[in-house]
Design a protein around this motif. Sequence first.
Motif, PDB file in Angstrom:
ATOM      1  N   HIS A 404       1.000  -1.274  -0.097  1.00  0.00           N
ATOM      2  CA  HIS A 404       0.276  -0.126   0.170  1.00  0.00           C
ATOM      3  C   HIS A 404       1.124   0.905   0.241  1.00  0.00           C
ATOM      4  N   TRP A 405       1.967   1.142   0.523  1.00  0.00           N
ATOM      5  CA  TRP A 405       2.571   2.399   0.094  1.00  0.00           C
ATOM      6  C   TRP A 405       3.464   3.135  -1.361  1.00  0.00           C
ATOM      7  N   SER A 406       3.020   3.167  -2.071  1.00  0.00           N
ATOM      8  CA  SER A 406       3.317   3.707  -3.487  1.00  0.00           C
ATOM      9  C   SER A 406       4.384   4.836  -3.009  1.00  0.00           C
ATOM     10  N   PRO A 407       4.570   5.499  -4.273  1.00  0.00           N
ATOM     11  CA  PRO A 407       5.463   6.955  -4.084  1.00  0.00           C
ATOM     12  C   PRO A 407       4.567   7.762  -3.937  1.00  0.00           C
ATOM     13  N   GLU A 408       3.654   7.815  -4.370  1.00  0.00           N
ATOM     14  CA  GLU A 408       2.791   9.091  -4.480  1.00  0.00           C
ATOM     15  C   GLU A 408       2.653   8.709  -2.922  1.00  0.00           C
ATOM     16  N   SER A 409       2.075   8.325  -2.232  1.00  0.00           N
ATOM     17  CA  SER A 409       1.916   8.405  -0.914  1.00  0.00           C
ATOM     18  C   SER A 409       2.315   8.154   0.408  1.00  0.00           C
ATOM     19  N   ARG A 410       3.657   7.507  -0.430  1.00  0.00           N
ATOM     20  CA  ARG A 410       5.124   7.980   0.730  1.00  0.00           C
ATOM     21  C   ARG A 410       5.342   9.508   0.847  1.00  0.00           C
ATOM     22  N   LYS A 411       4.620  10.120  -0.289  1.00  0.00           N
ATOM     23  CA  LYS A 411       5.890  11.920  -1.193  1.00  0.00           C
ATOM     24  C   LYS A 411       4.551  12.449  -0.029  1.00  0.00           C
ATOM     25  N   MET A 412       2.808  12.108  -0.675  1.00  0.00           N
ATOM     26  CA  MET A 412       2.146  13.130   0.539  1.00  0.00           C
ATOM     27  C   MET A 412       2.565  12.536   2.126  1.00  0.00           C
ATOM     28  N   ILE A 413       2.503  11.498   2.733  1.00  0.00           N
ATOM     29  CA  ILE A 413       2.656  11.479   3.964  1.00  0.00           C
ATOM     30  C   ILE A 413       3.493  11.958   4.723  1.00  0.00           C
ATOM     31  N   ILE A 443      -2.334  20.984  -4.678  1.00  0.00           N
ATOM     32  CA  ILE A 443      -3.869  21.228  -4.272  1.00  0.00           C
ATOM     33  C   ILE A 443      -4.267  20.728  -4.934  1.00  0.00           C
ATOM     34  N   LYS A 444      -3.730  21.373  -6.557  1.00  0.00           N
ATOM     35  CA  LYS A 444      -4.052  20.494  -7.783  1.00  0.00           C
ATOM     36  C   LYS A 444      -4.127  18.649  -7.264  1.00  0.00           C
ATOM     37  N   GLU A 445      -3.171  18.181  -7.370  1.00  0.00           N
ATOM     38  CA  GLU A 445      -2.930  16.863  -7.420  1.00  0.00           C
ATOM     39  C   GLU A 445      -2.878  16.095  -6.261  1.00  0.00           C
ATOM     40  N   ALA A 446      -3.011  16.545  -5.020  1.00  0.00           N
ATOM     41  CA  ALA A 446      -3.271  16.292  -3.797  1.00  0.00           C
ATOM     42  C   ALA A 446      -4.423  14.893  -3.756  1.00  0.00           C
ATOM     43  N   SER A 447      -5.144  15.482  -4.657  1.00  0.00           N
ATOM     44  CA  SER A 447      -6.295  13.918  -4.376  1.00  0.00           C
ATOM     45  C   SER A 447      -6.029  12.586  -4.743  1.00  0.00           C
ATOM     46  N   VAL A 448      -5.401  13.302  -6.065  1.00  0.00           N
ATOM     47  CA  VAL A 448      -4.515  12.176  -7.235  1.00  0.00           C
ATOM     48  C   VAL A 448      -3.540  11.624  -5.977  1.00  0.00           C
ATOM     49  N   TYR A 449      -2.294  11.888  -5.681  1.00  0.00           N
ATOM     50  CA  TYR A 449      -1.284  11.381  -4.302  1.00  0.00           C
ATOM     51  C   TYR A 449      -1.777  10.396  -3.674  1.00  0.00           C
ATOM     52  N   SER A 450      -2.904  10.853  -2.861  1.00  0.00           N
ATOM     53  CA  SER A 450      -3.673  10.158  -1.766  1.00  0.00           C
ATOM     54  C   SER A 450      -4.101  10.309  -1.667  1.00  0.00           C
ATOM     55  N   GLY A 451      -5.643   9.037  -0.964  1.00  0.00           N
ATOM     56  CA  GLY A 451      -7.176   9.647  -0.622  1.00  0.00           C
ATOM     57  C   GLY A 451      -6.322   9.488   1.270  1.00  0.00           C
ATOM     58  N   VAL A 452      -5.604  10.037   1.569  1.00  0.00           N
ATOM     59  CA  VAL A 452      -5.032   9.971   3.224  1.00  0.00           C
ATOM     60  C   VAL A 452      -5.548  11.848   3.070  1.00  0.00           C
ATOM     61  N   PHE A 453      -4.891  12.649   1.680  1.00  0.00           N
ATOM     62  CA  PHE A 453      -5.432  13.338   1.674  1.00  0.00           C
ATOM     63  C   PHE A 453      -7.112  14.212   2.213  1.00  0.00           C
ATOM     64  N   THR A 454      -7.151  13.606   0.897  1.00  0.00           N
ATOM     65  CA  THR A 454      -8.845  14.025   1.586  1.00  0.00           C
ATOM     66  C   THR A 454      -9.800  12.943   2.595  1.00  0.00           C
ATOM     67  N   GLN A 455      -9.373  11.861   3.742  1.00  0.00           N
ATOM     68  CA  GLN A 455      -9.657  11.283   4.608  1.00  0.00           C
ATOM     69  C   GLN A 455      -8.819  11.823   6.076  1.00  0.00           C
ATOM     70  N   ILE A 456      -7.578  12.034   5.781  1.00  0.00           N
ATOM     71  CA  ILE A 456      -7.495  12.361   7.037  1.00  0.00           C
ATOM     72  C   ILE A 456      -7.728  14.025   7.555  1.00  0.00           C
ATOM     73  N   PHE A 457      -7.184  14.437   6.088  1.00  0.00           N
ATOM     74  CA  PHE A 457      -7.215  16.095   5.643  1.00  0.00           C
ATOM     75  C   PHE A 457      -8.644  16.705   5.185  1.00  0.00           C
ATOM     76  N   ARG A 458      -9.152  17.965   6.123  1.00  0.00           N
ATOM     77  CA  ARG A 458     -10.474  17.904   5.377  1.00  0.00           C
ATOM     78  C   ARG A 458      -9.907  19.737   5.211  1.00  0.00           C
ATOM     79  N   GLU A 459     -10.967  19.991   3.677  1.00  0.00           N
ATOM     80  CA  GLU A 459     -11.006  20.733   3.484  1.00  0.00           C
ATOM     81  C   GLU A 459     -12.049  21.297   3.134  1.00  0.00           C
ATOM     82  N   GLU A 460     -11.974  22.878   3.738  1.00  0.00           N
ATOM     83  CA  GLU A 460     -13.201  23.726   4.358  1.00  0.00           C
ATOM     84  C   GLU A 460     -13.417  25.372   2.983  1.00  0.00           C
TER      85      GLU A 460
END
Length: 965
Positions: A404-413, A443-460
């Motif tokens: 589950h640790w892809s290069p994209e997800s590691r970079k985002m974490i 921000i434009k690519e963040a949702s593609v990096y990892s669902g961690v952004f949309t799950q752990i992080f909240r955008e208002e």
Amino acid sequence: QSISELKKIQKVLNPDYPQCLENQREVDELLEGEDEEERKRSREAFLKITLHFLRRMKKERLADCLQCSKNISLKNLKSTLKKKFQCVFEGIAKAGNPTLLNQIYTELYITEGGTAEVNEEHEVRQIEKNSRNPDRPEATIRQEDIFKGLPGKEEPKIVLTKGVAGIGKTVLTQKFILDWAEGKANQDIQFIFPFTFRELNVLKEEKFSLVELVHHFFTDTKEAGICRFEDFQVVFIFDGLDECRLPLDFHNTELITDPRKSTSVEVLLTNLIRGKLLPSVHLWITTRPAAANQIPSDCVNILTEVRGFTDPQKEQYFKKRFSDDKLSDKVLSHMKTSRSIHIMCHIPVFCWITATVLEDVLKTIEGGELPKNLTEMYIHFLVVQTKLSNIKYNQYSKSEPDKHWSPESRKMIASLGKLAFNELQKGNLMFYESDLTECGIDIKEASVYSGVFTQIFREERGLYQDKVFCFIHLSVQEFLAALHVHLTFIKSGINLMEEQQSTFQRENVFYQCGVDKALESPNGHLDLFLRFLFGLSLQSNQILLRGLLTQPGSGSQTKEETVQYIKMKIEEIPCPEKSINLFHCLNELNDRSLVEEIQKSLRSGSLSTDKLSSAQWSALVFILLSSEEDLDVFDLKKYSASEVALLRLLPVVKASKKALLSGCNLTERSCDALSTILSSPSCRLRELDLSNNDLQDKGVKALSRGLESPHCALETLRLTGCMITHEGCIALASALNSNPSSHLREVDLSYNHPGDTGVKLLAAELNDPHWRIENLRSIFMLFLVDFCEFTLDPNTAHKFLKLSESNKKVTDLRKEHLYPDHPERFDYWPQVLCENGVTGRCYWEVEWVGKVYIAVSYRGIGRNGDIDASKFGGNEQSWCLTCTDGGYSAWHNNSGTPITVTSLSNVSHRVAVYVDCPAGTLSFYRVSSDTLIHLHTFNTTFTETLYPGFGYGVKLNSSAFLCTL
């Protein structure tokens, strides 16, 4: 001109305009024969009548139009709000399958009261303290009744609700709005206008009238032409005061009373909250505790606090969250096995995190070990969300779930961790696009990096789609910050916690630095960060992060060195409360040796507090505060009836509802410490018993400083027999008089020496109409209020004893008297009981000579046979004070306690006895002149009627006399 004006009005408003013209002609014809003056007067009269008719018609038609417009607008507003608030995302800002709020909403624990003053403690500390007694019988409020007030109180206009992050404040307002929009509650309210301070922040440079502001957010009201909100029942909701970036100045802001006058948004808000603008509307403001004091207290009608979930509400949440009963039962069972997880589940958003993790673990790792501490829980949460995001964005095959640790997800974490730590150091909980860019997050690519952004992080999103970001809870930010610091050190040897960063620092020095940094924080802002940092050092947790960690961290030697350093710090810290987080850190390191040592002694009943080290005292405090057992009543005598024990156990007193400190040899020093506790916002202590301690006036003066505090929640104060004179009474009255928010309802000053001055002063204060303490009940059983008359029972007197003076006096003559045989008579010990017994409160005095046992006993005490079974103080059925010229001692169940007397040169031969059967106290005093000096108090539970009695030693002619007053 009048006729011309009338015709215009008629033409516009009157559908029968031609008929009006015909009426006008008829009038003119009727007036043709009259002179000009008469015709003029008649025409004016006609005009007045017609204008009156038309004006009334205009009002009626306008009212009809307004009602119709209002109904349409109200219907549209309810529909809009229902669509907006009917779903909840439970920490997820963007999700394809939102949950209906009504399906999962669980009633929250909301209390009235508290203070709006700043509590700068870490919010997790506040949660831990509130969780110790979550089910106390305090004034609770349901969300639908937030504007109805409590019984006996007026309906509030402005409600301020505080609560820590993630506790459910926003969902609470959401449920209130949804119930109104669906017609389920509060239908007397005609309009609800909800705002968030995040939305209002972006209007900082704009100008609006209040009407324009409402129209701007709620276009239905603008289209309907509704602008007179003073004519309706309106509720404004402002959510998230702690996120407000507007300069709310309640002292120097221009006065605005016209809702149609344009000004800045902050001026509108301050005038609305001050009640100057639309004073008839209702306001509901929510905030985190740290920002509650931004609203002046005189502007708030009622202050409420969201405490999150009680234990039954936690169960209700998980039952609703899982349709599978077996799964919910497993989750609930596991939650209760970990104290730290159980405490954090008072926060609804943490319940969601727990549910997310345990559901995944129970389904994917059959028979696997469940997370048992916070670090494990958050690691699993991170892993679960990363798995979901990889599946969502096809970053790996569903058939290979471990990769589950892809290069994209590691970079985002890594980027999120850097952002979390940088902003944690600054004290920021809200971030903007520039903050994310600085940490390498696009921000434009963040949702593609990892669902961690949309799950752990909240955008208002604000009004103009300006993006504001935050983590779903402060604890998530702290976990990622600790992960970032840990990863940085493992990869490069750099310690980010040091201002002057150096490389290749030893691991044990790295962790010791973390301890020191956390201890430097006066409010515990790094407490949870430190727990996560230690948890991440364990190899078992690093295995869970394999793929993210490229090399292992600390070994067993480093762990042991770290454990010893923490224990050393616990030993050094003078205040046990400050060491509590270090015990949590030891738990994260799986070291419970210090706690288990004390627990073993407690279970065996062999705990000797006289020999405890500082660290062991702290461990005892941690155990008591972490225990599932109720802390409602704290009895110091269970541990040690001493001042040293009290000072060590003050955090436990602070967390208790009732503190029993009677007869524990306390002095002014204890009162100083208790005063500090009473002044603390986190103390919910309601009853304090300091009776029979030699506090004197100095002690009461010290205690009074705490009673003056607006934080003091004390309702009952017992100061029986504390050597208080009129000076202490003056200090007490002054303290209560200077605290208009005092909760004190009962004061017991019995068996003190206030004198006429003290009595008159307190009586005058109690009757003063300007004294704003409501419903104060004071008990002043001064000296002899409960005096009882007793007579000795001849049928119980031993044959050596002689009764005289109407059976008020007994003397041991050591020779037999001719008493008839009687089953009640004492046969072995020279003793006697009184005829009448005691079941309530009673006071009496005794004159003694020689060696006398002054006792109280159950009637069923032995009369012969077993020596101890029939001796006063030698069994469970009797209690006594031994009086000799050499001093005193107290006896019960054949156990004696010597009593220290400061001076025996003028030993008084008069003793006072006071028994309070319902309270379970029996006290003895030395009477000197008009002064009562406390000797000893027994605390027990009396199960039968008590009878006074006397016994004698070997000294001839010893006697006792029941004094009359």
